[in-house]
Write a protein that holds these residues in place. Structure first.
Motif, PDB file in Angstrom:
ATOM      1  N   SER A  33       3.326  18.027  11.466  1.00  0.00           N
ATOM      2  CA  SER A  33       2.885  18.676  10.230  1.00  0.00           C
ATOM      3  C   SER A  33       3.179  17.782   9.025  1.00  0.00           C
ATOM      4  O   SER A  33       3.970  16.842   9.093  1.00  0.00           O
ATOM      5  CB  SER A  33       3.610  20.018  10.059  1.00  0.00           C
ATOM      6  OG  SER A  33       4.968  19.803   9.769  1.00  0.00           O
ATOM      7  N   LYS A  34       2.548  18.119   7.915  1.00  0.00           N
ATOM      8  CA  LYS A  34       2.776  17.396   6.670  1.00  0.00           C
ATOM      9  C   LYS A  34       4.243  17.533   6.252  1.00  0.00           C
ATOM     10  O   LYS A  34       4.848  16.590   5.750  1.00  0.00           O
ATOM     11  CB  LYS A  34       1.854  17.949   5.584  1.00  0.00           C
ATOM     12  CG  LYS A  34       1.982  17.260   4.255  1.00  0.00           C
ATOM     13  CD  LYS A  34       1.068  17.900   3.225  1.00  0.00           C
ATOM     14  CE  LYS A  34       1.355  17.363   1.841  1.00  0.00           C
ATOM     15  NZ  LYS A  34       0.625  18.069   0.811  1.00  0.00           N
ATOM     16  N   LYS A  74       0.831  -1.201   0.000  1.00  0.00           N
ATOM     17  CA  LYS A  74       0.000   0.000   0.000  1.00  0.00           C
ATOM     18  C   LYS A  74       0.869   1.256   0.000  1.00  0.00           C
ATOM     19  O   LYS A  74       1.852   1.334   0.702  1.00  0.00           O
ATOM     20  CB  LYS A  74      -0.896  -0.007   1.237  1.00  0.00           C
ATOM     21  CG  LYS A  74      -1.871   1.130   1.284  1.00  0.00           C
ATOM     22  CD  LYS A  74      -3.098   0.743   2.054  1.00  0.00           C
ATOM     23  CE  LYS A  74      -4.016   1.911   2.305  1.00  0.00           C
ATOM     24  NZ  LYS A  74      -4.666   2.416   1.146  1.00  0.00           N
ATOM     25  N   ALA A  75       0.467   2.240  -0.794  1.00  0.00           N
ATOM     26  CA  ALA A  75       1.173   3.518  -0.859  1.00  0.00           C
ATOM     27  C   ALA A  75       0.348   4.576  -0.139  1.00  0.00           C
ATOM     28  O   ALA A  75      -0.872   4.616  -0.256  1.00  0.00           O
ATOM     29  CB  ALA A  75       1.400   3.922  -2.307  1.00  0.00           C
ATOM     30  N   TYR A  76       1.027   5.424   0.631  1.00  0.00           N
ATOM     31  CA  TYR A  76       0.367   6.454   1.424  1.00  0.00           C
ATOM     32  C   TYR A  76       0.901   7.836   1.079  1.00  0.00           C
ATOM     33  O   TYR A  76       2.073   7.987   0.773  1.00  0.00           O
ATOM     34  CB  TYR A  76       0.648   6.243   2.920  1.00  0.00           C
ATOM     35  CG  TYR A  76       0.077   4.994   3.512  1.00  0.00           C
ATOM     36  CD1 TYR A  76      -1.231   4.956   3.975  1.00  0.00           C
ATOM     37  CD2 TYR A  76       0.847   3.852   3.643  1.00  0.00           C
ATOM     38  CE1 TYR A  76      -1.758   3.807   4.556  1.00  0.00           C
ATOM     39  CE2 TYR A  76       0.334   2.704   4.216  1.00  0.00           C
ATOM     40  CZ  TYR A  76      -0.973   2.691   4.672  1.00  0.00           C
ATOM     41  OH  TYR A  76      -1.484   1.557   5.236  1.00  0.00           O
ATOM     42  N   THR A  77       0.039   8.842   1.200  1.00  0.00           N
ATOM     43  CA  THR A  77       0.491  10.225   1.136  1.00  0.00           C
ATOM     44  C   THR A  77       0.920  10.628   2.549  1.00  0.00           C
ATOM     45  O   THR A  77       0.638   9.924   3.527  1.00  0.00           O
ATOM     46  CB  THR A  77      -0.641  11.167   0.672  1.00  0.00           C
ATOM     47  OG1 THR A  77      -1.688  11.140   1.633  1.00  0.00           O
ATOM     48  CG2 THR A  77      -1.168  10.781  -0.701  1.00  0.00           C
ATOM     49  N   ALA A  78       1.555  11.787   2.677  1.00  0.00           N
ATOM     50  CA  ALA A  78       1.981  12.266   3.995  1.00  0.00           C
ATOM     51  C   ALA A  78       0.764  12.477   4.898  1.00  0.00           C
ATOM     52  O   ALA A  78       0.781  12.123   6.077  1.00  0.00           O
ATOM     53  CB  ALA A  78       2.778  13.556   3.851  1.00  0.00           C
ATOM     54  N   ARG A  79      -0.297  13.025   4.370  1.00  0.00           N
ATOM     55  CA  ARG A  79      -1.511  13.253   5.168  1.00  0.00           C
ATOM     56  C   ARG A  79      -2.139  11.933   5.624  1.00  0.00           C
ATOM     57  O   ARG A  79      -2.639  11.842   6.749  1.00  0.00           O
ATOM     58  CB  ARG A  79      -2.530  14.064   4.377  1.00  0.00           C
ATOM     59  CG  ARG A  79      -2.103  15.493   4.191  1.00  0.00           C
ATOM     60  CD  ARG A  79      -3.317  16.403   4.138  1.00  0.00           C
ATOM     61  NE  ARG A  79      -2.914  17.756   3.849  1.00  0.00           N
ATOM     62  CZ  ARG A  79      -2.654  18.665   4.769  1.00  0.00           C
ATOM     63  NH1 ARG A  79      -2.727  18.359   6.027  1.00  0.00           N
ATOM     64  NH2 ARG A  79      -2.305  19.886   4.434  1.00  0.00           N
TER      65      ARG A  79
END
Length: 88
Positions: A45-46, A29-34
């Motif tokens: 914070s992001k 699975k790939a995630y964004t910083a948020r």
């Protein structure tokens, strides 16, 4: 007004270890910083998370997709799971 997350702001070293733990657990699975912030329930914070992810990319542990998502590079993708050649 944005919803406040209930969580602590982690120091950079502990933040990095928590990101590694999350990405290793879900290798495909790939995630964004948020998404990582929400998943870990932290108050960083992001930018904090992005900086840690960039350092993991430089080390070759994490892959960054073109759409700013990050995922763990598994042993099979790096080729390190191959057995060494035996010399006689």
């Amino acid at each position: 007004m944005p919803k406040q997350l209930k969580g602590k702001k982690l120091n950079p070293y502990f933040l990095k270890s928590q990101i590694v733990k999350l990405l290793k657990k879900k290798t495909g699975k790939a995630y964004t910083a948020r998404q990582i912030i929400k998943k870990l329930k932290i108050n960083n914070s992001k930018g904090d998370v992005t900086n840690q992810l960039k350092s993991l990319v430089k080390k070759g542990l994490v892959y960054r997709t073109p759409d700013e998502r990050y995922r763990w590079i598994s042993a099979t993708q790096t080729g390190s799971s191959k057995k060494p050649i035996r010399r006689i």
